[in-house]
Structures are given as C-alpha cells and as structure tokens.
Design a protein around this motif. Structure first.
Motif, mmCIF file in Angstrom:
data_model
loop_
_atom_site.group_PDB
_atom_site.id
_atom_site.type_symbol
_atom_site.label_atom_id
_atom_site.label_comp_id
_atom_site.label_asym_id
_atom_site.label_seq_id
_atom_site.Cartn_x
_atom_site.Cartn_y
_atom_site.Cartn_z
ATOM 1 N N LEU A 53 0.823 -1.213 0.000
ATOM 2 C CA LEU A 53 0.000 0.000 0.000
ATOM 3 C C LEU A 53 0.858 1.265 0.000
ATOM 4 O O LEU A 53 0.490 2.274 -0.591
ATOM 5 C CB LEU A 53 -0.955 0.003 1.202
ATOM 6 N N ALA A 54 2.008 1.197 0.655
ATOM 7 C CA ALA A 54 2.838 2.402 0.707
ATOM 8 C C ALA A 54 3.542 2.650 -0.628
ATOM 9 O O ALA A 54 3.957 3.771 -0.913
ATOM 10 C CB ALA A 54 3.854 2.289 1.838
ATOM 11 N N THR A 55 3.679 1.615 -1.434
ATOM 12 C CA THR A 55 4.410 1.788 -2.690
ATOM 13 C C THR A 55 3.509 1.642 -3.911
ATOM 14 O O THR A 55 3.989 1.651 -5.037
ATOM 15 C CB THR A 55 5.558 0.759 -2.815
ATOM 16 N N GLY A 56 2.195 1.485 -3.706
ATOM 17 C CA GLY A 56 1.307 1.192 -4.827
ATOM 18 C C GLY A 56 1.031 2.363 -5.742
ATOM 19 O O GLY A 56 1.601 2.474 -6.832
ATOM 20 N N THR A 57 0.175 3.261 -5.318
ATOM 21 C CA THR A 57 -0.196 4.411 -6.147
ATOM 22 C C THR A 57 0.066 5.693 -5.352
ATOM 23 O O THR A 57 0.289 5.644 -4.144
ATOM 24 C CB THR A 57 -1.701 4.369 -6.494
ATOM 25 N N ASP A 58 0.007 6.825 -6.044
ATOM 26 C CA ASP A 58 0.179 8.103 -5.342
ATOM 27 C C ASP A 58 -0.855 8.229 -4.229
ATOM 28 O O ASP A 58 -0.562 8.681 -3.130
ATOM 29 C CB ASP A 58 0.007 9.277 -6.319
ATOM 30 N N GLU A 59 -2.087 7.810 -4.564
ATOM 31 C CA GLU A 59 -3.147 7.934 -3.569
ATOM 32 C C GLU A 59 -2.873 7.055 -2.354
ATOM 33 O O GLU A 59 -3.030 7.483 -1.207
ATOM 34 C CB GLU A 59 -4.508 7.560 -4.175
ATOM 35 N N SER A 60 -2.456 5.815 -2.608
ATOM 36 C CA SER A 60 -2.259 4.898 -1.479
ATOM 37 C C SER A 60 -1.074 5.350 -0.626
ATOM 38 O O SER A 60 -1.119 5.267 0.603
ATOM 39 C CB SER A 60 -2.096 3.454 -1.956
ATOM 40 N N ARG A 61 -0.007 5.850 -1.278
ATOM 41 C CA ARG A 61 1.137 6.378 -0.527
ATOM 42 C C ARG A 61 0.686 7.514 0.392
ATOM 43 O O ARG A 61 1.016 7.566 1.569
ATOM 44 C CB ARG A 61 2.193 6.866 -1.520
ATOM 45 N N LYS A 62 -0.132 8.405 -0.187
ATOM 46 C CA LYS A 62 -0.581 9.566 0.575
ATOM 47 C C LYS A 62 -1.443 9.139 1.771
ATOM 48 O O LYS A 62 -1.276 9.621 2.891
ATOM 49 C CB LYS A 62 -1.389 10.483 -0.366
ATOM 50 N N ARG A 63 -2.351 8.220 1.506
ATOM 51 C CA ARG A 63 -3.217 7.748 2.596
ATOM 52 C C ARG A 63 -2.406 7.090 3.705
ATOM 53 O O ARG A 63 -2.682 7.298 4.894
ATOM 54 C CB ARG A 63 -4.234 6.731 2.059
ATOM 55 N N MET A 64 -1.430 6.266 3.320
ATOM 56 C CA MET A 64 -0.655 5.557 4.340
ATOM 57 C C MET A 64 0.202 6.531 5.159
ATOM 58 O O MET A 64 0.361 6.359 6.364
ATOM 59 C CB MET A 64 0.223 4.470 3.699
ATOM 60 N N GLN A 65 0.722 7.560 4.482
ATOM 61 C CA GLN A 65 1.520 8.551 5.218
ATOM 62 C C GLN A 65 0.635 9.320 6.203
ATOM 63 O O GLN A 65 1.006 9.531 7.355
ATOM 64 C CB GLN A 65 2.202 9.519 4.237
ATOM 65 N N GLN A 66 -0.545 9.713 5.726
ATOM 66 C CA GLN A 66 -1.482 10.432 6.609
ATOM 67 C C GLN A 66 -1.881 9.574 7.807
ATOM 68 O O GLN A 66 -1.951 10.049 8.936
ATOM 69 C CB GLN A 66 -2.749 10.820 5.842
ATOM 70 N N ALA A 67 -2.140 8.295 7.508
ATOM 71 C CA ALA A 67 -2.533 7.384 8.582
ATOM 72 C C ALA A 67 -1.410 7.265 9.602
ATOM 73 O O ALA A 67 -1.642 7.317 10.814
ATOM 74 C CB ALA A 67 -2.888 6.016 8.007
ATOM 75 N N LEU A 68 -0.180 7.134 9.102
ATOM 76 C CA LEU A 68 0.976 7.018 10.006
ATOM 77 C C LEU A 68 1.077 8.253 10.903
ATOM 78 O O LEU A 68 1.245 8.144 12.122
ATOM 79 C CB LEU A 68 2.258 6.831 9.185
ATOM 80 N N ASN A 69 0.939 9.425 10.272
ATOM 81 C CA ASN A 69 1.040 10.662 11.051
ATOM 82 C C ASN A 69 -0.029 10.716 12.145
ATOM 83 O O ASN A 69 0.224 11.151 13.259
ATOM 84 C CB ASN A 69 0.888 11.887 10.139
ATOM 85 N N SER A 70 -1.244 10.269 11.792
ATOM 86 C CA SER A 70 -2.329 10.446 12.763
ATOM 87 C C SER A 70 -2.302 9.403 13.875
ATOM 88 O O SER A 70 -2.686 9.691 15.001
ATOM 89 C CB SER A 70 -3.687 10.471 12.062
ATOM 90 N N VAL A 71 -1.852 8.184 13.578
ATOM 91 C CA VAL A 71 -1.918 7.165 14.646
ATOM 92 C C VAL A 71 -0.632 7.056 15.454
ATOM 93 O O VAL A 71 -0.636 6.509 16.563
ATOM 94 C CB VAL A 71 -2.307 5.748 14.109
ATOM 95 N N TYR A 72 0.462 7.597 14.929
ATOM 96 C CA TYR A 72 1.767 7.349 15.557
ATOM 97 C C TYR A 72 1.853 7.804 17.033
ATOM 98 O O TYR A 72 2.344 7.043 17.880
ATOM 99 C CB TYR A 72 2.884 7.982 14.727
ATOM 100 N N PRO A 73 1.364 8.994 17.387
ATOM 101 C CA PRO A 73 1.435 9.399 18.798
ATOM 102 C C PRO A 73 0.685 8.425 19.711
ATOM 103 O O PRO A 73 1.113 8.153 20.829
ATOM 104 C CB PRO A 73 0.762 10.779 18.814
ATOM 105 N N HIS A 74 -0.417 7.896 19.207
ATOM 106 C CA HIS A 74 -1.183 6.922 19.998
ATOM 107 C C HIS A 74 -0.417 5.595 20.082
ATOM 108 O O HIS A 74 -0.465 4.914 21.097
ATOM 109 C CB HIS A 74 -2.555 6.692 19.373
ATOM 110 N N ALA A 75 0.264 5.232 18.982
ATOM 111 C CA ALA A 75 1.017 3.967 18.985
ATOM 112 C C ALA A 75 2.061 3.976 20.096
ATOM 113 O O ALA A 75 2.304 2.953 20.749
ATOM 114 C CB ALA A 75 1.679 3.743 17.629
ATOM 115 N N LEU A 76 2.662 5.127 20.333
ATOM 116 C CA LEU A 76 3.660 5.212 21.406
ATOM 117 C C LEU A 76 3.029 4.924 22.770
ATOM 118 O O LEU A 76 3.706 4.509 23.710
ATOM 119 C CB LEU A 76 4.320 6.595 21.402
ATOM 120 N N GLY A 77 1.720 5.119 22.838
ATOM 121 C CA GLY A 77 0.993 4.829 24.077
ATOM 122 C C GLY A 77 0.962 3.350 24.419
ATOM 123 O O GLY A 77 0.628 2.967 25.544
#
Lengths: 285, 100, 328
Positions: free
Chosen positions: A181-205
């Motif tokens: 998903l991170a390497t598939g299409t421009d859209e999928s790369r963008k979605r995965m990056q956004q998802a990473l940004n939004s969940v990462y602080p919680h993941a540290l929890g």
C-alpha cells in the motif's frame, strides 16, 4: 537465577503487578479485535476481508486466554471482565480504541440499517488507518510476546509460546500489506503517510510506563515498557523507510490508557460491545 | 465501473508432511506473495495444513476433456501390472516358495 | 481460462451439430457425470448456471450484512468470535461462488458491479432488516437450515466447479447451523426477555423463511429444464417441505410458535405440512429490490466496493512494478 512463578507462588506485590500486566494485555487484545472485526463483511476485497477477520478472531482468542489467567488469580470470569467493566477499569491504550475514521469524517450519515458505528464506518471509514494501526500494533505485539515466551510467570509464558504461529501470520500479513500500500499508487502512498502521522502518537501509548514495570522486569516476568519501545522503534524504522514512509519524529506520546484515563472512543466502543450482555448480565446468551 | 480484476492463482495445500499437495480452489491476488496470504486464510483456516502452493492459473497447461480418451486402454495392458502374472505359482514350481 | 469465441461454440439451437452435441451432453448429465468448464454445453445451460451461481454468490455477501452489523454487540467472547467466523465464512462462500461462476465466462468484477447497480438478484431474506440480537439467532439457525437443504441438493448437481464449491460450503455450514441452534437454545431457555425477543424475531422472519425456497412449483417457470440438466434436483416445494418437516418440531420443542395466519398443519397421511401459500407477487416485488431494506443493502455494498477501490488498485500497481517513486 530467576524463580519460576505460578499463581500460587506469587508474592502479593508480584500478584498485583501480574494482574495489572494481564489487564493491559487482555484489554489491548479485545479492543483491537473488536475494532478490526468492524470491517468483517465490508472489507476492501473479499480475500482481504477474510484474512483481516481471522486476525481479529485471533486477538479475541488472545484476550480470552489472558482473561482466563486473570480469573485464575481471583478476578471475575472472562465474560464479566469484557462486558461488565466500565471504561475507567480498562487498561488498554488509546491506540487500540481509535476508530477507523479520518479526523475530517464529519457530516450526516445515511441510514443503512446497520448499527450507527457501522454506518459511519461504511460511509467514512478509511482502511489505511486500520492497516497502519495493525502494522504498528503487530510489530509491538510480536516483540512483546516473544519476550514473554521466557517470562518467569509460567502460565503467561505458555500462552506466549502457543500463539507464536498466529502472530507470525499477523506479521507476514501486515508487513506485506504495508509494503504494497505504501508503494502502490500516489493515492495509497498519501493515505498511508497520513494514517501514520495520525496514529503514531497513539502507537507510542502502547509503551506507557507503569508503576509495576520495575517489579515485573526484576522478577523476569515481563520486559520494561521503555526497553520494548526502543526495540520497537529500532525494528519499524527500516521497515517504514523501506516502504518510503516518513516516520514522525519529536512526537508527544498519548498516555493515560494504562491508568484508566480514556477518551470518548473507548466509551463508545464499550457501549456497542456491552449493550446486549448488559441486558441480562446474569443470563446465558 | 469495473476496476482492477486481479489475476487468478490456483491453490494447492498439503495437509501433513509426506502427503501430496491437493488442489483446493483459487484466489484472486495481485501477486504470488499476496496470493499466499489470502490462500492461507481462505483455504486453511480450519483444516490441517503444513504447506501451500500457489500457481498462476494461466501458467497451467491442461488436456481437454474431449481428449479424455487418450487415457483409455485400447488393448490388454495387463503385462505391465503385477496382477498380470502367475509368477508366484510358477516360482513355487521351480522350488522358490519365499515371497517374490 | 480463456473462453472460446461464441462462433465456435455452436451452443444454440440451429447451430451446426447442436442437436448431436445436446444429445451427448444430456446423456452425460443423465449418467451423473459432472460437466467441467472446457466441455461443450448448451448456451442455455451456461446462462442458467451463471444466473444461479451469481445470485447465490450475491446472497452470501449480502447475507454478511445483517449479521455483520451485530458483530460489535455479540454478548459473550465465544459468541463474538463465532459470529466473526460465521460472517467471515459467508464472505468466503461468496469468494468460492463468484470463482465458480467465473469458470463459465463472467468476471467477478462484472458480477459485483451488476449487484450494486441493482441488475442482479440476491436471496429474498436479506432484503429484510436484522432488528435485534434474536434476529441474528434466527438467521443463523433457521435461515441457514433452509439454505443447507438447498445447498446439499445443489452440491449433487451437474456442474463440477459449483458442486465442488458447495461441498466445501456445506462443510462450513454445519458449524453455522450448530452455532445458530446453540444460540436459539440459550435464548429459548433464558429469561422472559430473551424468550420474548426470540419469539418476536421468529414472528417477523417467518414470512421471508416461508418464501426462501422460491415460488411454488405451480408458479416456477424454470424448474423442468433445470431438473433435466441436474442444475436443480428437487422442486422448491419439496425443499420447503424438507425444511419444515425437520425444523418445525425442533422449534415447537423450544416452545416457539409460528404466526397463526400460516395455518400450518401436519398431514399424518402424507407426512407433510400444509400451509397458506405465501404471496408470490410480494416475493417477486421484494427480490426485484423493493424489500424493506433493499436500497440500504445495495448502498452498503456499493460504498464498501468504492472505498476498497484504492486498496485494490494499490496492490495491483505494487505487484506489477508500477510503483510510485520513493520520496527523497
């Protein structure tokens, strides 16, 4: 040099620490299992729907195994633990309770004759959040369970060894999907990056320190949370970079879950989950 | 409306070591790696399994059912079967009564 | 597998060799031999099977919806895991069935598109809402029981890939039936609230259940040809009887009743149940997409398909090597 512990040989201090640890493990498992099963039947493609549902079932099974260990230590029976406790008694991190909805998922949801949560998921749900969370969770789960395989608390070590194969599949699945998903299409790369940004602080929890960490580590029962977090970061950094994703830095972790401080998402999740059981809490369903 | 129709992979599973791999169905997948992940849950989430093969369906060449008669035996081929011989009796006659 | 072009198939009445091929085909079917994808088959056989398997596959993935919506509410850890497993099986059955239909020359994407555009049917029962947890119990027991009668029969049918898929499906349905019956026993032997919930669900679902096997043989136009070609082995009425004979006593045993307007009576002489005939015009109206929640079901499937598109496209692109360039 370490002793081997069973329910009968725990000192009162160790017992309290083990109980807290088991609640964290069990509650993380049931809550992420619940969340992931929300996609069952409406996944992005039939084959992946099936695969993701299996990982959800596995996590519910792990939760049951941990609740059973709690029951052995004198806590209520597993179903009561899952269905009768309020959010403040749950020890999961906020990460597992996060919904699959992006931050901007506002607006009316049409009546689709599902429950309201599922209606919102169908209209606004974003698989990238689910898959990114799954990836980050599974990497942590595997490291944690691998360490627990040699726990001095024997019933826990036995479970960790037993679920090793299931977790290996979770890892294969999550890493493969992340790479695709991170390497598939421009859209999928963008979605995965956004998802990473939004969940990462919680993941540290996932690695929120607790007052029992030192006790558990010294007794050889469980690795310290800070130690696990460092191992996890070391592990995921090359995987994220290899998939072309930018790992957030200087992030403030979202803590509180391990102390029973939760946001609205867990409260809503538990309202969904416990609704029927609480209609007849002493009945057989 | 039609979007990506993934290719088909045929799935073979081996229930225990030592047994042959058996065809159990097929999955749609974009590549072999994903096909393995999908096949594992679609075809081995209940039954015992120790190994899975996935093969791109278009890599398989098959005979046609119209040609099924090529497998039939037109003449007596018992000469290439053990049961086609009375050698136990004949061996005994020459003094060998041990197992063949 | 590539399908030969229409011109070369000669599979329509009037085509060269059609009658001769049809005679051979029908002899094979009558012998009980399975028909396999590469075989010559009359176009009507191919079309009937595509239609039938397509509807069956659609029913599985639409059937996943009413039960799926109750997964978050399942009232014990065991019920929760079992319900996820059951809905997962339904998705799996959809996968197997679409694949079986694909061997006849229609792609899964086409079939899913036709479903969400409202051009293809699915089972009448999934046009109704699952309003309470007891509905999940009734669906899992009685509707699965009715479906098993149908699927066990179809598993003996003449088309190889469909029969093979159904063998696997029937194996998994055995778990569904046990899971459903187990839930209904809990409800029926539970508190008054639980018993009332279950009876209420039976009352609302009984009409769709009576209609499940399709119009009475007097009204069904396909039956004769389908039975000659062993696409179908029992009439709709025979399947309905089989279901009633086996399951009504089990329901009564749990203290459940059936709404009086059906006037169900057991005829000792013929060992069959008599009943007031369902309104088959209503049945046709419902399966054409005018049921209580038909629109919501299709909208759910459409949104789910649309929202999954970026995942399917990304995986296809990643696999083909058409990857987006790495950022610096």
């Amino acid at each position: 040099m370490s002793d081997k512990y069973t329910p009968d040989t725990l000192t009162p201090e160790l017992k309290a620490a083990v109980i807290d640890l088991l609640y964290r493990l069990a509650d993380d498992s049931i809550v992420i299992g619940h969340r992931n099963s929300e996609w069952t039947g409406i996944g992005p493609i039939l084959e992946e729907d099936i695969a993701f549902s299996s990982t959800a079932q596995d996590k519910m099974g792990h939760a049951l195994a941990f609740y059973n260990l709690l029951h052995e230590l004198g806590e209520p029976k597993p179903d009561d633990l899952a269905f009768l406790r309020d959010a403040k008694d749950f020890r999961c991190c906020s990460f597992v309770a996060m919904s699959h909805l992006p931050a901007n998922a506002e607006g009316d949801v049409p009546e689709l004759m599902n429950n309201p949560t599922r209606n919102r998921l169908i209209v606004h749900g974003d698989w990238s959040i689910s898959l990114m969370r799954q990836f980050l969770f599974v990497e942590a789960d595997v490291l944690r369970m691998h360490a627990l395989e040699s726990s001095t608390y024997q019933p826990l070590a036995a479970i960790a060894r037993k679920i090793r194969g299931e977790l290996k599949y979770h890892l294969m699945h999550a890493e493969s999907m992340l790479r695709h998903l991170a390497t598939g299409t421009d859209e999928s790369r963008k979605r995965m990056q956004q998802a990473l940004n939004s969940v990462y602080p919680h993941a540290l929890g996932l690695f929120e320190p607790t007052q029992h960490d030192k006790t558990l580590a010294n007794a050889g029962i469980a690795p310290g949370e800070t130690h696990l977090r460092d191992e996890w970061i070391e592990h995921i950094t090359p995987l994220l970079a290899g998939a072309g994703l930018r790992q957030p830095t200087d992030v403030e972790p979202v803590f509180g879950g391990r102390k029973g401080r939760h946001g609205d998402e867990l409260v809503a999740l538990l309202a969904d989950m416990q609704k029927i059981y609480r209609m007849e809490p002493t009945g057989t369903w | 409306m039609t979007d990506t129709q993934w290719q088909v992979f045929e799935v073979f599973h081996q229930p225990v070591r030592g047994e042959p791999h058996v065809h159990v169905g097929s999955v749609h997948a974009p590549d072999a790696e994903t096909a393995i992940l999908m096949a594992k849950e679609q075809f081995a989430r209940r039954q015992a399994c120790v190994n899975i093969w996935v093969v791109r369906a278009d890599a398989i060449t098959a005979t046609t059912y119209e040609d099924a008669d090529i497998f039939e035996h037109g003449t007596d081929k018992s000469y290439r079967e053990a049961f086609g011989y009375e050698t136990t009796k004949r061996a005994k006659a020459v003094g060998d009564s041990a197992e063949l | 597998m590539v399908q030969p072009t229409r011109e070369r198939l000669n599979d329509q009445p009037g085509d060269p060799g059609f009658e001769e091929n049809l005679a051979k085909f029908e002899a094979r079917v009558a012998r009980g031999d399975k028909v396999e994808p590469g075989d010559w088959m009359p176009d009507a056989y191919r079309q009937q099977l595509i239609r039938l398997i397509h509807v069956h596959a659609n029913s599985e993935i639409c059937g996943a919806l009413p039960e799926g919506t109750w997964i978050p509410h399942a009232p014990s850890l065991k019920r929760k895991m079992a319900l996820v497993a059951k809905v997962q099986d339904e998705v799996g059955h959809g996968q197997l069935l679409y694949r079986a239909a694909e061997t006849l020359g229609k792609s899964r994407e086409e079939m899913i598109d036709e479903l969400i555009e409202g051009k293809a049917k699915y089972s009448n029962v999934f046009h109704y809402p699952a309003e309470t947890w007891a509905d999940v119990c009734v669906i899992a027991w009685l509707i699965d029981a009715a479906a098993i009668v149908n699927q066990k029969m179809m598993a003996e049918g003449s088309y190889g890939p469909y029969a093979r898929a159904l063998k696997r499906i029937c194996y998994e349905e055995a778990f569904h039936l046990t899971h459903g019956y187990d839930m209904c026993i809990s409800m029926a032997t539970g508190t008054k609230l639980q018993r009332d919930m279950l009876q209420d669900a039976v009352n609302r679902w009984w009409k769709p259940i009576m209609m499940f096997h399709g119009p009475s043989d007097k009204e069904s136009k396909h039956t004769e040809l389908l039975m000659r070609w062993r696409i179908k082995l029992k009439t709709n009425d025979a399947q309905r009887q089989e279901f009633l004979v086996k399951y009504l006593p089990k329901m009564f045993n749990l203290g459940l009743t059936v709404p009086a307007e059906w006037d169900l009576k057991f005829d000792e002489k013929t060992r069959t149940w008599t009943y007031n005939e369902p309104d088959w015009d209503e049945f046709v109206h419902v399966v054409r997409g005018n049921g209580p929640v038909s629109a919501q079901r299709l909208e759910t499937r459409r949104l789910s398909h649309e929202h999954g598109r970026w995942v399917r496209e990304a995986l296809a692109a990643a696999a083909s090597g058409r990857r987006v360039p790495m950022p610096n």
